[in-house]
Design a protein around this motif. Structure first.
Motif, PDB file in Angstrom:
ATOM      1  N   SER A   8      -8.193  -0.928  -4.032  1.00 49.59           N
ATOM      2  CA  SER A   8      -9.508  -1.441  -3.644  1.00 49.59           C
ATOM      3  C   SER A   8      -9.662  -2.897  -4.073  1.00 49.59           C
ATOM      4  N   ARG A   9      -9.210  -3.219  -5.265  1.00 52.79           N
ATOM      5  CA  ARG A   9      -9.266  -4.613  -5.727  1.00 52.79           C
ATOM      6  C   ARG A   9      -8.412  -5.506  -4.848  1.00 52.79           C
ATOM      7  N   ILE A  10      -7.224  -5.024  -4.493  1.00 54.29           N
ATOM      8  CA  ILE A  10      -6.344  -5.814  -3.646  1.00 54.29           C
ATOM      9  C   ILE A  10      -6.981  -6.029  -2.278  1.00 54.29           C
ATOM     10  N   ALA A  11      -7.592  -4.974  -1.720  1.00 53.28           N
ATOM     11  CA  ALA A  11      -8.220  -5.085  -0.401  1.00 53.28           C
ATOM     12  C   ALA A  11      -9.372  -6.086  -0.405  1.00 53.28           C
ATOM     13  N   ALA A  12     -10.046  -6.212  -1.550  1.00 56.83           N
ATOM     14  CA  ALA A  12     -11.170  -7.146  -1.646  1.00 56.83           C
ATOM     15  C   ALA A  12     -10.725  -8.605  -1.665  1.00 56.83           C
ATOM     16  N   GLY A  13      -9.505  -8.872  -2.089  1.00 58.43           N
ATOM     17  CA  GLY A  13      -8.985 -10.245  -2.121  1.00 58.43           C
ATOM     18  C   GLY A  13      -7.479 -10.229  -2.078  1.00 58.43           C
ATOM     19  N   PRO A  14      -6.873  -9.847  -0.962  1.00 59.64           N
ATOM     20  CA  PRO A  14      -5.416  -9.633  -0.912  1.00 59.64           C
ATOM     21  C   PRO A  14      -4.601 -10.873  -1.255  1.00 59.64           C
ATOM     22  N   ALA A  15      -5.107 -12.066  -0.939  1.00 59.85           N
ATOM     23  CA  ALA A  15      -4.329 -13.280  -1.196  1.00 59.85           C
ATOM     24  C   ALA A  15      -4.140 -13.537  -2.689  1.00 59.85           C
ATOM     25  N   ARG A  16      -4.919 -12.841  -3.527  1.00 57.98           N
ATOM     26  CA  ARG A  16      -4.826 -13.069  -4.982  1.00 57.98           C
ATOM     27  C   ARG A  16      -3.779 -12.201  -5.657  1.00 57.98           C
ATOM     28  N   ARG A  38       0.821  -1.205   0.000  1.00 52.19           N
ATOM     29  CA  ARG A  38       0.000   0.000   0.000  1.00 52.19           C
ATOM     30  C   ARG A  38       0.862   1.265   0.000  1.00 52.19           C
ATOM     31  N   ASP A  39       1.929   1.243   0.807  1.00 47.91           N
ATOM     32  CA  ASP A  39       2.749   2.444   0.984  1.00 47.91           C
ATOM     33  C   ASP A  39       3.695   2.700  -0.198  1.00 47.91           C
ATOM     34  N   ASN A  40       3.962   1.676  -1.006  1.00 48.82           N
ATOM     35  CA  ASN A  40       5.004   1.819  -2.034  1.00 48.82           C
ATOM     36  C   ASN A  40       4.522   1.434  -3.431  1.00 48.82           C
ATOM     37  N   LEU A  41       3.219   1.475  -3.641  1.00 47.26           N
ATOM     38  CA  LEU A  41       2.667   1.003  -4.911  1.00 47.26           C
ATOM     39  C   LEU A  41       3.291   1.661  -6.142  1.00 47.26           C
ATOM     40  N   PRO A  42       3.612   2.973  -6.150  1.00 47.38           N
ATOM     41  CA  PRO A  42       4.185   3.563  -7.375  1.00 47.38           C
ATOM     42  C   PRO A  42       5.517   2.962  -7.806  1.00 47.38           C
ATOM     43  N   THR A  43       6.228   2.310  -6.882  1.00 47.53           N
ATOM     44  CA  THR A  43       7.534   1.729  -7.229  1.00 47.53           C
ATOM     45  C   THR A  43       7.456   0.220  -7.428  1.00 47.53           C
ATOM     46  N   LEU A  44       6.254  -0.327  -7.454  1.00 43.80           N
ATOM     47  CA  LEU A  44       6.097  -1.784  -7.507  1.00 43.80           C
ATOM     48  C   LEU A  44       5.412  -2.228  -8.799  1.00 43.80           C
ATOM     49  N   VAL A  45       5.507  -3.514  -9.041  1.00 44.36           N
ATOM     50  CA  VAL A  45       4.823  -4.174 -10.151  1.00 44.36           C
ATOM     51  C   VAL A  45       3.878  -5.203  -9.535  1.00 44.36           C
ATOM     52  N   VAL A  46       2.603  -5.138  -9.876  1.00 43.22           N
ATOM     53  CA  VAL A  46       1.597  -6.014  -9.275  1.00 43.22           C
ATOM     54  C   VAL A  46       1.238  -7.132 -10.250  1.00 43.22           C
ATOM     55  N   LYS A  47       1.166  -8.368  -9.699  1.00 41.38           N
ATOM     56  CA  LYS A  47       0.839  -9.538 -10.511  1.00 41.38           C
ATOM     57  C   LYS A  47      -0.193 -10.384  -9.782  1.00 41.38           C
ATOM     58  N   ALA A  89      -3.386   8.545 -10.208  1.00 44.77           N
ATOM     59  CA  ALA A  89      -3.788   8.453  -8.803  1.00 44.77           C
ATOM     60  C   ALA A  89      -5.109   7.696  -8.667  1.00 44.77           C
ATOM     61  N   GLY A  90      -6.026   7.954  -9.568  1.00 42.12           N
ATOM     62  CA  GLY A  90      -7.307   7.257  -9.527  1.00 42.12           C
ATOM     63  C   GLY A  90      -7.174   5.772  -9.806  1.00 42.12           C
ATOM     64  N   GLU A  91      -6.322   5.433 -10.752  1.00 43.05           N
ATOM     65  CA  GLU A  91      -6.115   4.021 -11.087  1.00 43.05           C
ATOM     66  C   GLU A  91      -5.433   3.278  -9.940  1.00 43.05           C
ATOM     67  N   ARG A  92      -4.515   3.967  -9.235  1.00 41.21           N
ATOM     68  CA  ARG A  92      -3.873   3.337  -8.075  1.00 41.21           C
ATOM     69  C   ARG A  92      -4.889   3.067  -6.980  1.00 41.21           C
ATOM     70  N   ALA A  93      -5.769   4.026  -6.751  1.00 42.13           N
ATOM     71  CA  ALA A  93      -6.794   3.845  -5.728  1.00 42.13           C
ATOM     72  C   ALA A  93      -7.704   2.672  -6.081  1.00 42.13           C
ATOM     73  N   ALA A  94      -8.067   2.574  -7.349  1.00 43.45           N
ATOM     74  CA  ALA A  94      -8.921   1.461  -7.785  1.00 43.45           C
ATOM     75  C   ALA A  94      -8.208   0.121  -7.621  1.00 43.45           C
ATOM     76  N   LEU A  95      -6.924   0.086  -7.935  1.00 43.88           N
ATOM     77  CA  LEU A  95      -6.166  -1.149  -7.777  1.00 43.88           C
ATOM     78  C   LEU A  95      -6.079  -1.551  -6.310  1.00 43.88           C
TER      79      LEU A  95
END
Length: 867
Positions: A417-425, A380-389, A409-415
């Motif tokens: 939210s998706r992660i929070a809905a199913g973090p293990a994925r 959450r704190d470092n999303l701009p420097t990360l790659v999500v898979k 910024a909006g797309e990061r917030a949406a992402l």
């Protein structure tokens, strides 16, 4: 023969300053060729010196030769969704990546340890599961993973080894440290492309390759063969090994065919194999042959529709039980794809300590699994420097890759939210800018980001051997974030150089080694026989259309008044062409108002019909690609040249002139004649040749019947020019003139093309050849009723022709028709397709690849096999 795509060196000019001194490396990445001060690295020095000594003109000439080799050999990679599809040429850059031997030794040691760790982890996951009970790995990562195959739990593979082949995608960080980006444990692809790259580069730069003491690849592939042979539990002296492919529409089918040919294995798909009494067999013309080892390129869940994925049409029903019983060995072991999940990476250091009692030598790209609260907080704190898979990505592709730096910024917030809905994925990785390597771009070298795919094979006595080098993948553009073959990446050969001479070992056996003699052919897989049969049919059909169209072209160009076409020899010839190219014996007559040129263009180029010349040549090339491992390099070059001829005129069809069309058809006929010559003079007279020739003979008989029905069953006012044209199409004019001089009459023409068994273009000749072939086919595969059906049809056809009265066949009635000739040709027109059906029912009924090419669905990315 037409050339390959334009060379990347097309605009190069000589420059005394040297290529390396013009090179400007990227400031944010480690550069493989030069250091931070711009000096050439020691391992590159010898290569660069010799490269610049060649001069850019010579470099351009040699690389054009390499591009021609790639083109002629048909090296391709199927990028799903790409317009070129299976015919997309393989992208190879002329400048290799050069790695120092001591540096590579360090990487190789880390990779060998990692392969051993993953092998032991698979043994634990499908065995005692200590990693779960001891807390080294969260249970949900395994038990909730779709790639965890519960039917395979408790299965013990031969020698207790699960991971026989392993590949890792490596990237070098700006510090110079190699990191593992991706583990490929299921059915790793790319080793064959690395070998093909090496063959091409070593052939065009033999002096550079020799002078730089490049370590060879043959020892790696020898280890591969030895390891696979050692897996056999029975027939250990001479095990039967096959390479199981998802099929010709898989992205890496060329590589699979190339590897099978290089290693000496049969390339098979699921339809070629069957399980009987708990054992796996190869279906061949001579019966069932026991299989000992399967080297698979098919994804785990597709391998067995009975116990794994019920909707799979690519696997072998009963395979899991055969593996469970120890009756066949599969490499890699079924279920190994689970370790490709990115979520595993954060836990590897602890797993290495727990399973091996060692620290992990080669680091992974730093990763965080979002199912762990502490790791999720970091993401959450470092999303701009990360790659999500995707955490569970497997099945041959690794899911969507999302670069945090590219999001608003909006797309990061949406992402989030998706992660929070199913973090293990979800899993996140640090964004590391890969190293750069020089790419030839016009007249200069430019840096391009790269990753290195390294390959390992299990050693027979324990441990793993690492391929010295690997497959370097380079970004498709200077700003590309993702580097993968499916994303359109190019490739490079990878040289691990040495200060001392290297081994010159070759996989070719020494002349002193005794070889078991063999003149067999009954082991030909039925599917291969089916495709050879249809290769013969398509090639012969293409020749018949091309010859007929060429004859029409020559007469259309001589016809100055279009009104004179009606009633001339062009009317029956155009009718014959329509009948052939629209695949029907009941075509309407050609409308006089339709210009002959338009009808001609339509029959050759129209993409709406599956039987035009263009479509038939494309089918010839496609079905040949399905059996690429059975076709010699020279034969493939002829097929590629033939396909290229018809491809290159697609753009200008609308304005194509008759004279240019005649020249094109001349080249097509010459290429098809070359193909026929290769078949007749270069193929051994085994069952492969027999089925190909049966396809040719059957199709030629059908085409001659087509021609005679359209042209000679009714008379026209000036029949002489028509008879001359028919003889020209049938390539029998010289024979006729030698026998009958200039006197053109219908009866001797009918006799020559229908009943003369000395004429290799006659129907009787084809039927006699087919009957002879059928007498040589293996009888074990056929039931007695089927065996009688095809033999009887061929013999009945010969008897009809032999007993026919040629004089009566040539006689006309009051309406100018030849009723007896029409009746005989109509009967033959029914019998010949029935003969084809009987052959298929006897030998080829389980295989429908070649006949379904036009309707075969396209695989989705990663479906069936790794890309």
């Amino acid at each position: 023969m037409h050339g390959p795509p334009s060379s990347p060196l097309a605009d190069v000019v000589d420059d005394d300053r040297g290529l390396s001194r013009q090179y400007v490396a990227s400031a944010r990445s480690f550069d493989e060729m030069v250091d931070a001060g711009g000096a050439v690295r020691p391992q590159w020095a010898r290569f660069i010196d010799r490269l610049e000594a060649l001069g850019t003109i010579e470099l351009r000439a040699r690389w054009e030769q390499a591009q021609q080799l790639i083109h002629d050999n048909g090296v391709s990679f199927n990028v799903y969704g790409d317009a070129q599809g299976m015919e997309r040429p393989w992208q190879l850059s002329p400048i290799p990546v050069v790695i120092a031997p001591d540096e590579f030794a360090t990487v190789a040691a880390g990779l060998a340890q990692r392969a051993h760790l993953l092998d032991r982890l698979l043994a634990d996951i499908y065995g005692p599961q200590r990693c779960l009970s001891e807390g080294w790995l969260p249970p949900e990562l395994v038990l909730a993973h779709p790639g965890f195959l519960r039917p395979c739990h408790g299965v013990h593979p031969p020698q207790g080894r699960f991971l026989h082949f392993y590949a890792a995608d490596l990237l070098r960080a700006p510090s110079g440290q190699f990191h593992v980006l991706t583990d490929r444990t299921q059915a790793p692809s790319g080793a064959g492309y690395a070998l093909e790259n090496r063959i091409v580069v070593a052939r065009v730069f033999p002096d550079l390759f020799r002078d730089c003491n490049v370590q060879r690849l043959a020892l790696f592939f020898r280890s591969m063969r030895q390891m696979l042979a050692a897996l056999a539990t029975e027939h250990r002296e001479n095990p039967r090994i096959v390479l199981l492919s998802p099929g010709p529409y898989n992205a890496t089918y060329f590589e699979q065919a190339f590897l099978a040919q290089y290693l000496g294995y049969n390339l098979v798909d699921g339809a070629d194999l069957t399980v009987r009494d708990g054992r796996v067999f190869l279906k061949t013309l001579g019966g069932l042959h026991r299989i000992d080892v399967i080297l698979r390129r098919l994804n785990d869940d597709y391998c067995d529709p009975l116990e794994l994925r019920a909707d799979s049409t690519l696997g072998i029903p009963g395979l899991v039980q055969a593996v469970r019983d120890g009756k066949v060995a599969v490499a890699n072991a079924l279920g190994s794809g689970i370790l490709q999940m990115p979520a595993l990476v954060p836990f590897l250091p602890a797993l290495c300590r727990g399973l091996l009692g060692e620290e992990l030598k080669l680091p992974s790209v730093p990763s965080w699994w979002c199912g762990d609260p502490a790791q999720l907080s970091y993401v959450r704190d470092n999303l701009p420097t990360l790659v999500v898979k995707q955490a569970y990505a497997t099945a041959g592709h690794f899911g969507q890759t999302i670069f945090g730096e590219a999001l608003t910024a909006g797309e990061r917030a949406a992402l989030l939210s998706r992660i929070a809905a199913g973090p293990a994925r979800f899993v996140a990785q640090e964004r590391i800018h890969p190293s750069t390597t020089p790419l030839m771009d016009g007249d200069r070298l430019t840096p391009r980001q790269m990753i290195l795919r390294s390959f390992l094979v299990a050693r027979t006595g324990g441990g793993y051997d690492v391929m010295p080098g690997g497959l370097s993948l380079i970004a498709g553009g200077p700003d590309e974030r993702e580097i993968s073959m499916q994303a359109g990446a190019g490739s490079k050969d990878t040289w691990v150089v040495s200060e001392r001479p290297v081994s010159t070992f070759s996989l070719l056996p020494p002349s002193s080694q005794p070889i078991a003699l063999s003149r067999g052919g009954g082991d030909l897989p039925s599917r291969v026989a089916d495709n050879l049969f249809w290769l013969g049919r398509y090639a012969e059909r293409a020749e018949a259309i091309a010859r007929l169209a060429r004859t029409i072209c020559l007469r259309v160009s001589e016809q100055t008044d279009p009104r004179l076409i009606d009633g001339s020899e062009l009317t029956p010839l155009l009718t014959a062409l329509y009948m052939q190219t629209h695949a029907t014996l009941h075509a309407p007559p050609v409308a006089p108002a339709t210009p002959a040129e338009d009808r001609l263009i339509d029959a050759i180029f129209d993409s709406q019909h599956a039987a035009t010349l263009r479509a038939t040549i494309r089918s010839t090339h496609r079905v040949a690609g399905v059996i690429r491992d059975r076709i010699s390099a020279d034969t493939w070059r002829v097929l590629t040249a033939l396909d290229q001829e018809i491809r290159e005129v697609d753009i200008g069809v609308g304005s194509y002139h008759v004279a240019a069309l005649a020249r094109l058809l001349d080249r097509v006929v010459m290429n098809l004649a070359a193909l026929s010559g290769m078949v007749m003079e270069s193929m051994t007279r085994g069952q492969a040749w027999r089925f190909l020739d049966m396809g040719r003979r059957l199709e030629r008989a059908i085409n001659v019947v087509f021609l005679l029905r359209a042209s000679l069953t009714s008379t026209i006012e000036r029949e002489g020019p028509l008879l001359e044209a028919v003889l020209e199409v049938a390539d029998s004019g010289i024979t006729y003139r030698r026998r009958y001089l200039a006197s053109l009459q219908a009866t001797p023409v009918i006799d020559l093309l229908l009943a003369d068994e000395t004429n290799p273009r006659s129907v009787a000749y084809q039927l006699a050849a087919l009957s002879g072939h059928m007498g040589q086919l293996p009888g074990q595969a056929r039931g007695p009723s089927l065996a009688a059906a095809d033999d009887r049809l061929a013999l009945v056809g010969i008897d009809r022709v032999r007993t026919a009265d040629m004089v009566e066949l040539g006689m006309t009635d009051e309406q100018g028709r030849r009723p007896q000739l029409a009746a005989l040709l109509e009967q033959l027109g029914r019998d010949l397709p029935r003969l084809s059906d009987a052959l298929s029912a006897s030998y080829l009924s389980h295989a429908a690849v070649s006949r379904q090419l036009g309707r075969h669905r396209t695989l989705r990315p990663g479906e069936g096999g790794d890309g």
